[in-house]
Structure formats: structure tokens, C-alpha cells
Design a protein around this motif. Structure first.
Motif, PDB file in Angstrom:
ATOM      1  N   ASN A   2       0.627   2.288  -2.600  1.00 46.98           N
ATOM      2  CA  ASN A   2      -0.454   2.331  -3.582  1.00 46.98           C
ATOM      3  C   ASN A   2      -0.004   3.152  -4.779  1.00 46.98           C
ATOM      4  N   THR A  23      -6.352  -1.914  -7.943  1.00 50.07           N
ATOM      5  CA  THR A  23      -7.743  -1.497  -7.955  1.00 50.07           C
ATOM      6  C   THR A  23      -7.969  -0.669  -9.206  1.00 50.07           C
ATOM      7  N   ALA A  50      -8.676   8.484  -4.134  1.00 49.76           N
ATOM      8  CA  ALA A  50      -8.689   7.027  -4.315  1.00 49.76           C
ATOM      9  C   ALA A  50      -7.445   6.393  -3.704  1.00 49.76           C
ATOM     10  N   HIS A  53      -7.599   6.134   0.055  1.00 45.44           N
ATOM     11  CA  HIS A  53      -8.591   5.189   0.581  1.00 45.44           C
ATOM     12  C   HIS A  53      -8.499   3.820  -0.085  1.00 45.44           C
ATOM     13  N   ALA A  54      -7.405   3.537  -0.768  1.00 45.57           N
ATOM     14  CA  ALA A  54      -7.252   2.283  -1.505  1.00 45.57           C
ATOM     15  C   ALA A  54      -7.275   1.054  -0.602  1.00 45.57           C
ATOM     16  N   HIS A  55      -6.984   1.221   0.672  1.00 43.27           N
ATOM     17  CA  HIS A  55      -6.991   0.109   1.626  1.00 43.27           C
ATOM     18  C   HIS A  55      -8.409  -0.344   1.984  1.00 43.27           C
ATOM     19  N   GLN A  56      -9.400   0.460   1.679  1.00 40.86           N
ATOM     20  CA  GLN A  56     -10.784   0.130   2.033  1.00 40.86           C
ATOM     21  C   GLN A  56     -11.314  -1.006   1.167  1.00 40.86           C
ATOM     22  N   ASP A  60     -16.694   0.211   0.337  1.00 45.82           N
ATOM     23  CA  ASP A  60     -16.397   1.436   1.084  1.00 45.82           C
ATOM     24  C   ASP A  60     -15.652   2.449   0.216  1.00 45.82           C
ATOM     25  N   LEU A  61     -14.759   1.971  -0.641  1.00 37.90           N
ATOM     26  CA  LEU A  61     -14.020   2.878  -1.529  1.00 37.90           C
ATOM     27  C   LEU A  61     -14.979   3.606  -2.467  1.00 37.90           C
ATOM     28  N   THR A  64     -16.941   6.153  -0.563  1.00 40.02           N
ATOM     29  CA  THR A  64     -16.109   7.316  -0.233  1.00 40.02           C
ATOM     30  C   THR A  64     -15.975   8.239  -1.441  1.00 40.02           C
ATOM     31  N   ARG A  83     -10.921  -5.213  -8.184  1.00 32.84           N
ATOM     32  CA  ARG A  83      -9.583  -5.402  -7.612  1.00 32.84           C
ATOM     33  C   ARG A  83      -9.055  -6.745  -8.097  1.00 32.84           C
TER      34      ARG A  83
END
Length: 94
Positions: A2, A23, A50, A53-56, A60-61, A64, A83
């Protein structure tokens, strides 16, 4: 991997080029401003959060980031995340 990049926009139009599966976060200062901490420090903390948690999913991101915001809670907050599409996930909504 990321990658996180940051830009601060003012009232002028701004254009950025994003790679696939990037994202993009747009937010108001209420997400990061705190009178006891320098704004640059808070922006780095937001970028780190960020990236972690970029995989969320986008929903959800955003949740978070809002749940773990570093502001003092005295300012309004808005967060928008988009995204870019990938080969596996073309231009479509879930």
C-alpha cells in the motif's frame, strides 16, 4: 504494498493521477485537528492508520478512520473515500 500520498487542497481545482486499486481519501480538518498536536503530526498518523487498514472495504475504512480520529471532537468531520478499479474489479459498484 500500500502506498500513501498526501496533498492539501485549497480553493483551486486539483487533479491527481491514481494507479489501479488506489484509495483516495478526502476529509475535513475535523478529522485531524487538535490544539495540542501539530497538524503535520496528525496527518502522518492518519496516513499510517489509513495504510494499515487499506485492505478494508471503503465503508469499514471510513468507519475506522472516524472511530480513531485524533481531533479533539470540537469540529465537524466529513470523510469521503473512493477506490479506483482493478482488472479483477472493473468499473462497477458492489
Amino acid at each position: 504494498m500500500n502506498e500513501v500520498a498526501a496533498a492539501v487542497a485549497d480553493d483551486r481545482p486539483m487533479a491527481v493521477t491514481c494507479s489501479r486499486d488506489a484509495t483516495v481519501l478526502m476529509f475535513t480538518d475535523g478529522l485531524v485537528e487538535h490544539p495540542d498536536h501539530p497538524i503535520d503530526e496528525r496527518l502522518v498518523a492518519l496516513a499510517d492508520l489509513a495504510a494499515a487498514h487499506a485492505h478494508q472495504s471503503l465503508d469499514d475504512l471510513v468507519r475506522t478512520l472516524a472511530d480513531h480520529h485524533s481531533s479533539d471532537g470540537h469540529d465537524d468531520m466529513a470523510v469521503l473515500a473512493i477506490r479506483t478499479p482493478t482488472k479483477d474489479r472493473p468499473d462497477r459498484l458492489p
